[in-house]
Motif scaffolding. Structure first.
Motif, PDB file in Angstrom:
ATOM      1  N   UNK A  79       0.859  -1.178   0.000  1.00 46.02           N
ATOM      2  CA  UNK A  79       0.000   0.000   0.000  1.00 46.02           C
ATOM      3  C   UNK A  79       0.897   1.230   0.000  1.00 46.02           C
ATOM      4  N   UNK A  80       0.803   2.111  -0.998  1.00 44.65           N
ATOM      5  CA  UNK A  80       1.680   3.286  -1.033  1.00 44.65           C
ATOM      6  C   UNK A  80       1.551   4.137   0.230  1.00 44.65           C
ATOM      7  N   UNK A  81       2.681   4.509   0.756  1.00 43.44           N
ATOM      8  CA  UNK A  81       2.773   5.298   1.990  1.00 43.44           C
ATOM      9  C   UNK A  81       3.527   6.581   1.661  1.00 43.44           C
ATOM     10  N   UNK A  82       2.816   7.708   1.638  1.00 40.78           N
ATOM     11  CA  UNK A  82       3.395   8.977   1.221  1.00 40.78           C
ATOM     12  C   UNK A  82       3.822   9.842   2.398  1.00 40.78           C
ATOM     13  N   UNK A  83       3.412   9.478   3.599  1.00 35.91           N
ATOM     14  CA  UNK A  83       3.780  10.320   4.725  1.00 35.91           C
ATOM     15  C   UNK A  83       3.287   9.771   6.042  1.00 35.91           C
ATOM     16  N   UNK A  84       3.269  10.670   7.040  1.00 35.73           N
ATOM     17  CA  UNK A  84       2.962  10.308   8.423  1.00 35.73           C
ATOM     18  C   UNK A  84       1.951  11.301   8.975  1.00 35.73           C
ATOM     19  N   UNK A  85       0.976  10.787   9.704  1.00 36.37           N
ATOM     20  CA  UNK A  85       0.043  11.629  10.439  1.00 36.37           C
ATOM     21  C   UNK A  85       0.345  11.511  11.928  1.00 36.37           C
ATOM     22  N   UNK A  86       0.433  12.648  12.619  1.00 35.86           N
ATOM     23  CA  UNK A  86       0.596  12.665  14.068  1.00 35.86           C
ATOM     24  C   UNK A  86      -0.677  13.213  14.700  1.00 35.86           C
ATOM     25  N   UNK A  87      -1.179  12.488  15.703  1.00 35.74           N
ATOM     26  CA  UNK A  87      -2.391  12.888  16.427  1.00 35.74           C
ATOM     27  C   UNK A  87      -2.040  12.969  17.910  1.00 35.74           C
ATOM     28  N   UNK A  88      -2.276  14.130  18.503  1.00 36.30           N
ATOM     29  CA  UNK A  88      -1.953  14.338  19.911  1.00 36.30           C
ATOM     30  C   UNK A  88      -3.214  14.688  20.687  1.00 36.30           C
ATOM     31  N   UNK A  89      -3.400  14.122  21.882  1.00 32.84           N
ATOM     32  CA  UNK A  89      -4.582  14.473  22.676  1.00 32.84           C
ATOM     33  C   UNK A  89      -4.538  15.906  23.191  1.00 32.84           C
ATOM     34  N   UNK A  90      -3.384  16.548  23.101  1.00 32.57           N
ATOM     35  CA  UNK A  90      -3.224  17.904  23.602  1.00 32.57           C
ATOM     36  C   UNK A  90      -3.407  18.954  22.501  1.00 32.57           C
ATOM     37  N   UNK A  91      -3.723  18.518  21.286  1.00 34.99           N
ATOM     38  CA  UNK A  91      -3.877  19.446  20.171  1.00 34.99           C
ATOM     39  C   UNK A  91      -5.159  19.125  19.413  1.00 34.99           C
ATOM     40  N   UNK A  92      -5.842  20.153  18.971  1.00 37.56           N
ATOM     41  CA  UNK A  92      -7.078  19.944  18.214  1.00 37.56           C
ATOM     42  C   UNK A  92      -6.805  19.608  16.752  1.00 37.56           C
ATOM     43  N   UNK A  93      -5.664  20.013  16.241  1.00 37.08           N
ATOM     44  CA  UNK A  93      -5.357  19.764  14.833  1.00 37.08           C
ATOM     45  C   UNK A  93      -4.528  18.486  14.679  1.00 37.08           C
ATOM     46  N   UNK A  94      -4.371  18.029  13.442  1.00 32.39           N
ATOM     47  CA  UNK A  94      -3.492  16.904  13.098  1.00 32.39           C
ATOM     48  C   UNK A  94      -2.282  17.459  12.368  1.00 32.39           C
ATOM     49  N   UNK A  95      -1.183  16.777  12.504  1.00 31.67           N
ATOM     50  CA  UNK A  95       0.030  17.169  11.787  1.00 31.67           C
ATOM     51  C   UNK A  95       0.308  16.133  10.705  1.00 31.67           C
ATOM     52  N   UNK A  96       0.529  16.589   9.478  1.00 27.61           N
ATOM     53  CA  UNK A  96       0.802  15.688   8.353  1.00 27.61           C
ATOM     54  C   UNK A  96       2.178  16.021   7.773  1.00 27.61           C
ATOM     55  N   UNK A  97       3.049  15.043   7.755  1.00 25.76           N
ATOM     56  CA  UNK A  97       4.373  15.192   7.175  1.00 25.76           C
ATOM     57  C   UNK A  97       4.470  14.316   5.937  1.00 25.76           C
ATOM     58  N   UNK A  98       4.913  14.897   4.840  1.00 28.69           N
ATOM     59  CA  UNK A  98       5.014  14.183   3.570  1.00 28.69           C
ATOM     60  C   UNK A  98       6.482  13.949   3.226  1.00 28.69           C
ATOM     61  N   UNK A  99       6.810  12.712   2.818  1.00 30.06           N
ATOM     62  CA  UNK A  99       8.185  12.393   2.482  1.00 30.06           C
ATOM     63  C   UNK A  99       8.697  13.213   1.296  1.00 30.06           C
TER      64      UNK A  99
END
Length: 449
Positions: A79-99
């Protein structure tokens, strides 16, 4: 080691190199050495396909698959994997990092794979490359002398086999066969965790091209992985601190369900999902290292040498990279023994580099400062590009990421000093988290997969 001598009734053979373990490290080094024209024996205790965790690959794996000649086969199962999602209980937003945003833009993606499929693919490739690959053959003993090694093994039917090998490569994974024999395996004092995991169908994934991205989700007692696979199943695991697992007072599946409920975003993604087979797996003692990874007649590759927390999915890449380096060292030891000591010294340094660089970040994941840097990635002095290069596995080549990574660490230390009370609190939590709580309840199921 014990100088065990095979009985006259044990069938004995000889080879140039005997490889223990048919995972990514073992199969890769066996294929490379067989291509050199060497007589290679590859022994795997199980039968492929066999279950294994560690399904997320790094972009740097792609070049290694190219060099092996198996990239097209891996592409078909991945399955192609283009990046990483970070989810924190202390933040309302998500962080997306792309390779694609890393320093070297030529490595924009990797794959998520079922390890049973990938490992079998690499094992069959080693056999096709000329290695004598045996399954259902468990190594029982290895003894060394000035000329080589005697390796004794048992087949599934109880029959015994013995080999005289000029060189032995231990790629036995978390069995750490030679490290255990030499009693040179040490628990990592800076990290201590275990994992619970299972596979689900019907999980809600990220939309569009992000569907195959790995998601890292922090929660109060550790972090979760969420890895989508090509066949529609999703691998979900919780890496937890010992004190939390010590609290388990119910069956493993119920405890895993309760753990997932502690992460609302993950619970929502799994609300309509079904656990495949009703099976939850567990493994403990996540972080260790041997005191050395080479000897006069042997090498330790991949997890047979060291294992770190899997947060950044470095396991398969570090294993395969060690196999490429290890194949060169074996050739040097066999063909140019006068150069062997220098080759082994370089190998020891290289084997420590990857785990050291990843561990710096992993050991600080409970620190609020480092979490902020993942949740609000910025690029002064190209630090974001350098971090993405690290996460992509681009740490052994000539990409000039190190000044920027040092700058990032400098920024981290400055922020930590400015927020000293918060920093001290983070380190205190980390120290409590890694405390060894003694035997875990139900430790018989906390075994290496």
């Amino acid at each position: 080691m014990n100088s065990a001598v095979p009985s006259s009734e044990t069938p004995s053979s000889s080879c140039d190199v005997l490889v223990i373990g048919g995972g990514p490290a073992g199969s890769t080094v066996a294929a490379l050495l067989a291509r050199q024209g060497r007589d290679v024996v590859l022994l795997e205790k199980a039968h492929h396909p066999r279950f294994h965790i560690g399904e997320s690959l790094l972009p740097a794996n792609v070049a290694l698959f190219d060099r092996l000649g198996v990239r097209d086969q891996v592409e078909k199962i991945g399955m192609p994997k283009w990046g990483i999602e970070f989810v924190s209980p202390e933040h309302e937003h998500r962080s997306y990092l792309e390779f694609a945003d890393q320093w070297d833009k030529r490595q924009p993606y990797a794959w998520q794979v079922r390890r049973s499929e990938l490992d079998e693919l690499l094992f069959r490739h080693a056999a096709a490359s000329g290695a004598k690959a045996l399954e259902g053959c468990r190594v029982r003993d290895v003894s060394f002398d000035a000329e080589g090694a005697t390796v004794q093994a048992t087949l599934d039917d109880g029959a015994r086999r013995s080999w005289r090998a000029r060189f032995v490569v231990d790629a036995s994974g978390r069995d750490t066969f030679i490290a255990n024999k030499l009693r040179c395996k040490e628990k990592n004092p800076a990290h201590n965790s275990s994992a619970l995991f299972g596979h689900y169908t019907g999980a809600r994934r990220l939309p569009g091209v992000k569907e195959g991205n790995i998601s890292i989700m922090w929660f109060a007692h550790g972090w979760f992985w969420f890895i989508p696979l090509a066949d529609g199943t999703t691998s979900v695991g919780a890496v937890c601190w010992p004190y939390y697992l010590k609290q388990r007072d119910k069956p493993l599946k119920e405890f895993f369900d309760d753990t997932i409920a502690l992460c609302p975003e993950l619970a929502d993604r799994l609300k309509d999902a079904t656990l495949v087979g009703g099976d939850v797996h567990a493994t403990g003692n996540f972080s260790y290292c041997a005191t050395h990874c080479s000897g006069d007649r042997y090498l330790l590759l991949g997890d047979a040498f060291t294992f770190i927390d899997p947060m950044f999915s470095s396991g398969v890449y570090l294993a395969m990279h060690s196999a490429f380096d290890g194949a060169d060292v074996v050739a040097t030891c066999l063909d140019r023994p006068a150069e062997a000591a220098a080759a082994r010294t370089r190998f020891e340094a290289t084997m420590r580099k990857g785990p050291r660089e990843y561990s710096w970040f992993i050991f600080r994941v409970t620190n609020p400062t480092i979490r902020e840097m993942f949740m609000y990635p910025a690029n002064p002095l190209r630090v974001k590009e350098a971090l993405l290069s690290l996460l992509a596995g681009d740490i052994y080549g000539k990409t000039p990421i190190w000044p920027s990574l040092w700058a990032m660490k400098g920024i981290y230390y400055l922020i930590s000093l400015r927020s000293l009370r918060r920093t001290i609190g983070g380190w205190r939590r980390h120290r409590r988290n890694i405390q060894d709580m003694g035997p875990l309840r139900g430790e018989n199921i906390l075994e290496a997969q």
